[in-house]
Design a protein around this motif. Structure first.
Motif, short mmCIF file in Angstrom:
data_model
loop_
_atom_site.label_atom_id
_atom_site.label_comp_id
_atom_site.label_asym_id
_atom_site.label_seq_id
_atom_site.Cartn_x
_atom_site.Cartn_y
_atom_site.Cartn_z
N THR A 1 50.46 49.37 43.39
CA THR A 1 50.76 50.51 44.25
C THR A 1 51.18 51.68 43.37
O THR A 1 51.82 51.49 42.34
CB THR A 1 51.87 50.19 45.25
OG1 THR A 1 53.11 49.97 44.55
CG2 THR A 1 51.54 48.95 46.07
N ARG B 1 58.06 43.00 47.41
CA ARG B 1 57.58 44.35 47.73
C ARG B 1 58.66 45.16 48.44
O ARG B 1 58.85 46.35 48.16
CB ARG B 1 56.33 44.28 48.59
CG ARG B 1 55.08 43.86 47.84
CD ARG B 1 53.91 43.68 48.80
NE ARG B 1 52.69 43.30 48.11
CZ ARG B 1 51.72 44.14 47.76
NH1 ARG B 1 51.84 45.42 48.04
NH2 ARG B 1 50.64 43.71 47.13
N LYS C 1 48.97 38.57 42.59
CA LYS C 1 48.32 38.21 43.85
C LYS C 1 48.72 36.81 44.31
O LYS C 1 48.32 36.37 45.39
CB LYS C 1 46.80 38.28 43.68
CG LYS C 1 46.26 39.70 43.48
CD LYS C 1 44.75 39.68 43.31
CE LYS C 1 44.18 41.08 43.12
NZ LYS C 1 44.27 41.90 44.35
N TYR D 1 52.19 43.69 41.53
CA TYR D 1 52.60 42.42 42.10
C TYR D 1 51.49 41.40 41.90
O TYR D 1 50.33 41.65 42.27
CB TYR D 1 52.87 42.56 43.61
CG TYR D 1 53.83 43.68 43.95
CD1 TYR D 1 55.19 43.45 44.01
CD2 TYR D 1 53.35 44.96 44.20
CE1 TYR D 1 56.07 44.48 44.33
CE2 TYR D 1 54.21 46.00 44.51
CZ TYR D 1 55.58 45.76 44.57
OH TYR D 1 56.44 46.78 44.88
N ASP E 1 48.14 43.24 42.54
CA ASP E 1 48.02 44.32 43.50
C ASP E 1 48.89 45.46 42.99
O ASP E 1 50.08 45.26 42.71
CB ASP E 1 48.51 43.88 44.89
CG ASP E 1 47.56 42.89 45.54
OD1 ASP E 1 46.34 43.02 45.34
OD2 ASP E 1 48.04 41.98 46.24
N LYS F 1 46.10 39.11 37.53
CA LYS F 1 45.49 39.75 38.70
C LYS F 1 46.61 40.26 39.59
O LYS F 1 47.37 39.48 40.16
CB LYS F 1 44.58 38.76 39.42
CG LYS F 1 43.39 38.35 38.56
CD LYS F 1 42.45 37.40 39.27
CE LYS F 1 41.26 37.08 38.35
NZ LYS F 1 40.30 36.15 38.99
#
Length: 518
Positions: free
Chosen positions: A238, A264, A254, A252, A236, A234
């Protein structure tokens, strides 16, 4: 000796595939000589069992399904290759249980030899210089496969990750597992809804059906098998586009905890770093860019092609752009231009380390010369650091610190010898001259001599092959201002960037080479 891992055969599946008869190699009446078994290794003295002889792969098509809850990976691998000899039998490198193999559409006999050799005997021998397709259907739990007590598969709380050096493919797809045999890839992965699958190259499409989401990735430039990666979890995600139109995708986990912000802050500078590296090494060699940080306990980073892998611990001390510089430099030195043999690892790691020194110079945190002075003085003559030969370190020292730092010292010595104009012409010209191919340390020496017009054998012998500390540092060779200020035996001031650079070496994962995936 490899330990044999037994996994229940019920996990294996069957396969049906047909291809046109015109594509079949080894057709009756077209014999072109003796048919013999392909070698079970490609001929690398560091890893005799790695890779295989008798054929070259051009493309891997991988259709996978992964269940994070059970670690069950099911796959169908279609491998397109060309025979380089008449073959009565050939090998693939693979460790998971296999249900069925087809060669040119016909069922083939297969057996296992040790933990990682899949021996395949086609119905009819294969002629030399013919196209061949091999389809392997398989299923198993990668985390249960151990080779010499080691695994390249990281099981995470929400999925799994394949990323290691010098090998990781054995844990998730059958291949000719050596950098000499590079190929293009299509990787299609089905995972439970709410979970993502990250791989190399460009995400072509994604679709959902009956609780599963399929991600389709494509790498259209030749890629070594150890540089192929798969991360399920899972994330994130961008996305962005560079000024040159390259798609950038970063992912990234979670669950990065306190390392999330620093990760980040570092990786979101990927496009900026790549743009700067283009000024040093020439045009970026691929059509996608990015990085990913899964929730794994290991501490290393790896230059997986187009999308480097970073462990969260690389950012435990805060933002670490230097490690991003290192892994992106490998896209030129290591990925586009890969080693001919694993003894040539300096052509990867010495240059990636030196790129960190150049970034430090750009950022005003210590010049490459100051870093060379400091590293040289840091290791006394009786330090084992100097016994490692970066030009041929041996499999047990392949990822030793000396390959990186003494390797970078060799490049600073070269810069001092031939001057900046020729030195940077070499750095930029080399990746273009060998793009999408393989090269050795000797090839680089010849290229540097050609560009500079200098005889450089003695310089490289001193810095890459002699198991002793050179009589004079790169700094003294150049007569740098800092070298002239310090007395005999004194240590230069520590450059501000040194600890950031050294932080990329603080945690090493140990694999087959007794080294880490860097």
């Amino acid at each position: 000796m490899h330990r044999r891992i037994l996994v229940p055969s019920a996990l294996a599946a069957s396969l049906l595939l047909a291809i046109p008869a015109s594509a079949a190699a080894g057709a009756p009446g077209k014999s072109s000589g003796e048919k013999t078994p392909g070698a079970p290794g490609i001929g690398d003295p560091y890893y005799p069992a790695s890779g295989n002889g008798g054929y070259d792969v051009s493309h891997y098509d991988l259709r996978l399904k992964y269940q994070p809850a059970t670690d069950l990976l099911e796959g169908t691998a279609t491998i397109l290759a060309t025979t380089r000899q008449g073959l009565s039998r050939f090998n693939l490198d693979f460790g998971l249980p296999v249900g069925e193999v087809r060669v040119n559409g016909r069922k083939a006999a297969f057996t296992r030899s040790g933990d990682q050799e899949l021996e395949i005997t086609p119905v009819s021998p294969l002629e030399k210089d013919r196209a061949v397709s091999v389809v392997v259907r398989y299923a198993g739990k990668p985390s249960e496969l151990k080779i010499d007590g080691w695994t390249a598969w990281h099981r995470t709380p929400d999925g799994g990750v394949a990323a290691q050096e010098p090998a990781s493919a054995v844990w998730w797809f059958p291949s000719n597992d050596h950098p000499l045999d590079k190929a293009t890839f299509d990787v299609s992965v089905s995972v439970p809804d709410g979970t993502q699958a990250i791989s190399n190259g460009v995400l072509q499409s994604r679709s959902s059906r009956l609780g599963w989401t399929r991600f389709n990735w494509r790498s259209d430039k030749p890629q070594a098998t150890y540089l192929a990666t798969l991360a399920v979890g899972k994330f994130d995600i961008t996305t962005d586009t560079t000024a040159n139109g390259l798609p950038v995708l970063n992912a990234y986990s979670k669950d990065l905890g306190g390392n999330a912000g620093a990760a980040r802050a570092s990786i979101e500078r990927t496009a900026e770093v790549a743009e700067w590296l283009e000024g040093v090494f020439g045009p970026y060699p691929f059509n996608a860019l990015g990085g990913y940080v899964p929730n794994v306990p290991s501490g290393y980073a790896l230059e997986t092609q187009t999308r480097p892998f970073y462990s969260p611990r690389q950012f435990a001390g805060g933002a670490n752009v230097s490690v991003v510089v290192h892994e992106l430099a490998h896209q030129w030195y290591g990925d586009s231009v890969s080693v001919k043999g694993w003894k040539d690892i300096w052509v990867n790691e010495g240059f990636a380390r030196y790129s960190q020194w150049l970034w430090s110079e750009k950022e005003g945190e210590g010049t490459a010369q100051e870093l060379a002075d400091y590293v040289y003085a840091l290791h006394p003559a009786d330090d084992a650091f100097w016994t490692v030969k970066p030009g041929d370190p041996g499999p047990d020292k392949q990822f030793d610190l000396a390959v990186y730092d003494r390797g970078a010292l060799a490049l600073q010595a070269l810069r001092n010898k031939i001057g900046d104009e020729d030195f940077f012409a070499v750095l930029k010209g080399w990746p273009a001259a060998h793009a999408d191919g393989n090269a050795s340390v000797g090839d680089f020496v010849e290229y540097a001599e050609k560009v500079s017009g200098e005889r450089l054998a003695e310089l490289f012998d001193t810095w890459l092959y002699r198991p002793s500390k050179p009589a004079a540092s790169a700094a003294a060779t150049a007569g740098s201002a800092q070298a002239s200020r310090i007395g005999p035996g004194a240590r230069p001031a520590e450059p501000r960037s040194y600890r950031k650079i050294a932080a990329t070496d603080t945690v090493h994962d140990h694999g087959r080479a007794g080294g880490h995936g860097r």
